[in-house]
Scaffold this active site. Sequence first.
Site, short mmCIF file in Angstrom:
data_model
loop_
_atom_site.label_atom_id
_atom_site.label_comp_id
_atom_site.label_asym_id
_atom_site.label_seq_id
_atom_site.Cartn_x
_atom_site.Cartn_y
_atom_site.Cartn_z
N LYS A 179 0.69 -1.26 0.01
CA LYS A 179 -0.01 0.08 0.02
C LYS A 179 0.64 1.24 0.00
O LYS A 179 1.99 1.17 0.51
CB LYS A 179 -0.96 -0.18 1.39
CG LYS A 179 -2.18 1.16 1.23
CD LYS A 179 -3.31 0.24 0.22
CE LYS A 179 -4.44 0.46 0.42
NZ LYS A 179 -5.63 -0.39 0.02
N1 GLU Z 1 -7.12 -0.29 -3.31
C1 GLU Z 1 -7.82 -1.59 -3.73
C2 GLU Z 1 -7.91 -2.48 -2.26
O1 GLU Z 1 -7.56 -2.10 -1.30
C3 GLU Z 1 -7.40 -2.23 -4.90
C4 GLU Z 1 -5.70 -2.65 -4.91
C5 GLU Z 1 -5.43 -3.22 -6.17
O2 GLU Z 1 -6.39 -3.28 -7.18
O3 GLU Z 1 -4.36 -3.24 -6.41
O4 GLU Z 1 -7.93 -3.54 -2.50
#
Ligand code: GLU
Length: 436
Positions: free
Chosen positions: A126
Amino acid sequence: MAVTSALAINHHDYPHTPNPVFDNSPTFQMACRQLDAVAEVIDIDRGVLQRMSLPKRAIVVSIPVRMDDGRTEVFTGYRVQHSLTSGPSKGGLRYHPSVDLGEVAALAMWMSWKCGLMNLPFGGAKGGIGVDPAQLSRGENERLTRRFTEEVLSVIGPRMDVMAPDLGTDEQTMAWIMDTYSMKIGYACPEIVTGKPVELGGCIGRREATGRGVTYCILEAMKELNLRPAETTAVVQGFGNVGSVVCQELAKNGIKIVAVGDRYGSIRNLKGIDIAALTRHVAEGNLLKDFPGAEPIAPPELLLTPCTVLVPAALERVIHKDNAKKLRCRILAEGANGPTTPEADEMLNDSGIFMIPDVLCNAGGVTVSYFEWVQDIQQFLWTEEEINQRLRELMLRAFHQVRSLACERHLSMRTAALSLGVQKVAKEKLRRGLYP
Ligand code: GLU
């Protein structure tokens, strides 16, 4: 070496390795407590568990940006890679004033369990920048994004770490990251990010994927509880990429949306909010709270509004010990990551509320991100039907795996979902061994 000895479990006691960088963050503590709960119910090698309780790599960068008025402002950015065991690390990039390293580290850990549960060949990551994107001009946002990309260049790559949109970022953010990275390496590299515009190699349906996945889970839970969608109501917190699509998809299935809120305010209409009209109202640049087809309510009342399905689809830790007992829903579908604190979780476990935990409920986004990455790497595009059908298949498979494990072992849906995710990563770590 025989497989059995390679996989021999080491059962030393499991105290977390204390870490001064992450330990003070309430969100990171929450992620660790959830991991502890899993460790109590499944057999995991203690050394592997210790490794999984901290991120593999965390980077903090300063991002100087030339503002439109000529001043220079410096923002702080983070990228945390929790695990690269199963493949490149994968996860969103969020722009929000409250972003900090501990929060990003917790979110990265949750991405590992989510990818594990969905059986995707990714680890978890993240990223974030402490900024309110609504206060930036388009040019400032672009310069911020490009400079951040430059600062983390050495730790990202299509086989190393792949970003996607999250809170406060969108397709355009991904397009700027893709362009910056491609300019650096000298050729177009769409597979460096997912959730980008379709004309740059983005996947049809990626934007709607998280909301669609949440809806598939809700409809499946309704079947289990013998509830007919036409007789049910929903309350949704958040009207961004996830919340707005959940509202639209639930409404399409005949479910009445009685209350909605976002960071600026909440509204209610017990006869049902006209979601198409609300979507138009917001798209025209108006605030959700000023929608004429509903009455404003105090934000804390939103989650307490009686309904069949409650969908928190915004920030972490909004359901806590002070409001958990007051929820009046049959199904709690976690569109957001980490909306329920462990204290609230314990209270909800005996409440009869059917919980669809975040790592399962909102996994549609990263699942279609995986489809996007595969298509970009193979330079072979799938049809929209293939994408939606495969998403539904994978969501329902995970839903029933979690449900069966929860029933068989008398676990909460959260512990069951996390156990499946954690166990997959743990097995891979054990098989690969500790280097050197
Ligand atoms: N931000 C999204 C999540 O928390 C998607 C992450 C992604 O598609 O890599 O799952």
